[in-house]
Design a protein around this motif. Structure first.
Motif, PDB file in Angstrom:
ATOM      1  N   GLU A  28       5.314   7.173   6.659  1.00  0.00           N
ATOM      2  CA  GLU A  28       4.894   6.489   7.882  1.00  0.00           C
ATOM      3  C   GLU A  28       5.384   5.047   7.901  1.00  0.00           C
ATOM      4  N   ARG A  60       3.329  10.292   1.246  1.00  0.00           N
ATOM      5  CA  ARG A  60       2.937  10.407   2.658  1.00  0.00           C
ATOM      6  C   ARG A  60       2.891   9.028   3.325  1.00  0.00           C
ATOM      7  N   ARG A  61       2.264   8.064   2.621  1.00  0.00           N
ATOM      8  CA  ARG A  61       2.127   6.743   3.240  1.00  0.00           C
ATOM      9  C   ARG A  61       3.491   6.084   3.445  1.00  0.00           C
ATOM     10  N   ALA A  62       4.383   6.232   2.461  1.00  0.00           N
ATOM     11  CA  ALA A  62       5.705   5.610   2.574  1.00  0.00           C
ATOM     12  C   ALA A  62       6.486   6.180   3.750  1.00  0.00           C
ATOM     13  N   GLU A  73      -0.048  10.773  -2.554  1.00  0.00           N
ATOM     14  CA  GLU A  73      -0.496   9.993  -1.404  1.00  0.00           C
ATOM     15  C   GLU A  73       0.568   8.967  -1.006  1.00  0.00           C
ATOM     16  N   ASP A  84       0.806  -1.217   0.000  1.00  0.00           N
ATOM     17  CA  ASP A  84       0.000   0.000   0.000  1.00  0.00           C
ATOM     18  C   ASP A  84       0.844   1.275   0.000  1.00  0.00           C
ATOM     19  N   SER A 115       7.776   4.316  10.961  1.00  0.00           N
ATOM     20  CA  SER A 115       7.048   3.719  12.072  1.00  0.00           C
ATOM     21  C   SER A 115       6.783   2.227  11.877  1.00  0.00           C
ATOM     22  N   ARG A 116       6.276   1.856  10.715  1.00  0.00           N
ATOM     23  CA  ARG A 116       5.821   0.474  10.546  1.00  0.00           C
ATOM     24  C   ARG A 116       6.978  -0.511  10.354  1.00  0.00           C
ATOM     25  N   PRO A 128      -1.675   3.615  -2.090  1.00  0.00           N
ATOM     26  CA  PRO A 128      -2.502   3.991  -0.935  1.00  0.00           C
ATOM     27  C   PRO A 128      -3.952   4.304  -1.292  1.00  0.00           C
ATOM     28  N   VAL A 129      -4.193   4.706  -2.515  1.00  0.00           N
ATOM     29  CA  VAL A 129      -5.561   5.081  -2.885  1.00  0.00           C
ATOM     30  C   VAL A 129      -6.343   3.872  -3.392  1.00  0.00           C
ATOM     31  N   ASP A 175      -8.921   1.024   5.717  1.00  0.00           N
ATOM     32  CA  ASP A 175      -8.031   1.952   5.029  1.00  0.00           C
ATOM     33  C   ASP A 175      -8.770   3.049   4.277  1.00  0.00           C
ATOM     34  N   PRO A 198      -6.016   5.967   4.693  1.00  0.00           N
ATOM     35  CA  PRO A 198      -5.203   5.533   3.554  1.00  0.00           C
ATOM     36  C   PRO A 198      -3.723   5.887   3.690  1.00  0.00           C
ATOM     37  N   VAL A 199      -3.412   6.903   4.468  1.00  0.00           N
ATOM     38  CA  VAL A 199      -2.007   7.320   4.583  1.00  0.00           C
ATOM     39  C   VAL A 199      -1.307   6.575   5.714  1.00  0.00           C
ATOM     40  N   GLY A 200      -2.073   6.240   6.757  1.00  0.00           N
ATOM     41  CA  GLY A 200      -1.432   5.489   7.816  1.00  0.00           C
ATOM     42  C   GLY A 200      -2.188   5.572   9.123  1.00  0.00           C
ATOM     43  N   VAL A 201      -1.932   4.573   9.985  1.00  0.00           N
ATOM     44  CA  VAL A 201      -2.646   4.490  11.248  1.00  0.00           C
ATOM     45  C   VAL A 201      -2.164   5.523  12.255  1.00  0.00           C
ATOM     46  N   GLY A 202      -0.994   6.084  12.003  1.00  0.00           N
ATOM     47  CA  GLY A 202      -0.433   7.023  12.969  1.00  0.00           C
ATOM     48  C   GLY A 202      -0.998   8.433  12.872  1.00  0.00           C
ATOM     49  N   LEU A 203      -1.834   8.681  11.875  1.00  0.00           N
ATOM     50  CA  LEU A 203      -2.384  10.023  11.665  1.00  0.00           C
ATOM     51  C   LEU A 203      -3.888  10.011  11.902  1.00  0.00           C
TER      52      LEU A 203
END
Lengths: 236, 236
Positions: free
Chosen positions: A133, A129-131, A126, A109, A137-138, A113-114, B109, B113-118
């Motif tokens: 996190e 931003r997702r990458a 998008e 994802d 974090s992940r 992400p979309v 999601d 969609p961007v992440g669980v931390g937000l």
């Protein structure tokens, strides 16, 4: 009768977790969709069987068809000595695999992400931003979890479960391979905090059957159609 | 000794799939984190056990701790007559549950969609795009898959597997409940093309133990902290 593995013929993807188990087991199998006309056979089967898989990969063993990579590994692990024989150990191994599957979905994802129906180029903002996190974090959270499991294994930290190789060791190897391809900088950083994971990855890479497989044309190179994609803008 | 279920105390979430199975089975269980001090007990357990779950829910049965909702249902299904006894049927049931788990992740999601931390508010633009694909493509695709399975079940279309209730019927009920809460317009539309799914949902809702449970304070109402959230801007 050989196993029949059905998966997209041009990527490692989720099928690779199954391929690694079949290779380590020395099992006789056909990677059907990579044979001539095989892709059409795969699509037809998905449409017509009584137990249709939602998506590849799926495995055919005689009359039994099994979808979902974690379920396939549950099945193969018990048959090929790649999982503990006791039910509690088998379930713990499966639980680790299910968490690996969640990690794989999150890795995918980062570039989608979309949604799966759109190209990467249409969701790049998008994805950036997702990458971020995912990297910050992940990846550390998942690798730390594997590190903890290795550290707490009463049989020693060479394997995730027990004192011998199980299919989750192979799957963790593959996750590290994929992360190192897609996010080389972030992965290198994260692995310094997960030395047992790094050691396990190296040990699996040296296993004769895995090494022979990775050097063979059966191992499809990573590419930008699979789950792990090297888009340099997503790494840091 | 009662089962101990560990899950976030204020949401249905992934724990609800386990709760529904325990309720239908009439099993004796404690929803630990909803008891006084229970949340602290849960957090401590995740940190200290030999087999740490990556995330809630997890189930404790005597000395055995099982994480991942699909693995918990695999375990409970075999013990409480909520899954076929033959291995192939059990694996097929589990395969359906794993696909339901994938569907649940995609539903989650849509608002993250961007992440669980937000927070949702910080990824609303991305959520609008992701929810569109989920509504227009993914909900119909998943519901159609369930519809196909019901239609092809040689024992009849009242259940996903065999001629009696299994845990995946309960889980499909819960998915429809959640979708109808979060995406009422899109779900109503999609269910007209999946009449067997709609019938199964209605039949499960009428089962005495499920009806009693849903009317009880043990059933946490849907809310905007869970997986299925009613953000009207994401429905259409």
């Amino acid at each position: 009768m050989p196993y029949e593995l059905y998966y997209w013929p041009t990527i490692q993807g989720r099928g690779e977790f199954v391929r690694l188990a079949l290779e380590e087991a020395g099992a006789d199998y056909i990677d059907v969709a990579r044979e001539s006309e095989g892709l059409a056979v795969m699509m037809r089967m998905m449409d017509h069987v009584e137990h249709p898989p939602f998506a590849p990969p799926f495995l055919k063993d005689g009359e039994t068809i099994i979808g979902q990579s974690a379920a396939i590994l549950l099945y193969l692990g018990a048959r090929h000595g790649l999982a503990p024989k006791d039910p509690a150990g088998g379930l713990w191994t499966h639980q680790i695999q299910l968490t690996i599957a969640d990690f794989v979905t999150e890795a995918h994802d980062t570039h989608h992400p979309v949604g799966v129906g759109l190209y990467y180029e249409d969701q790049k903002a998008e994805a950036l931003r997702r990458a971020e996190e995912f990297r910050d974090s992940r990846i550390p959270k998942f690798l730390n979890w594997f590190e903890t499991i290795l550290a707490r294994n009463p049989a020693g930290d060479a394997h995730l479960v027990g004192r011998t190789l199980t299919y989750v060791d192979l799957s963790l190897f593959q996750i590290v391979e994929g992360l190192a391809y897609a996010f080389p900088k972030a992965t290198k950083r994260a692995l310094t905090d997960a030395p047992r994971v790094a050691s396990l990855h190296a040990a699996v890479a040296r296993r004769p059957r895995i090494e022979a497989y990775c050097d063979s044309p059966r191992r499809i190179p990573f590419n930008e159609e699979g789950i792990f994609r090297r888009y340099p803008e997503l790494d840091a």
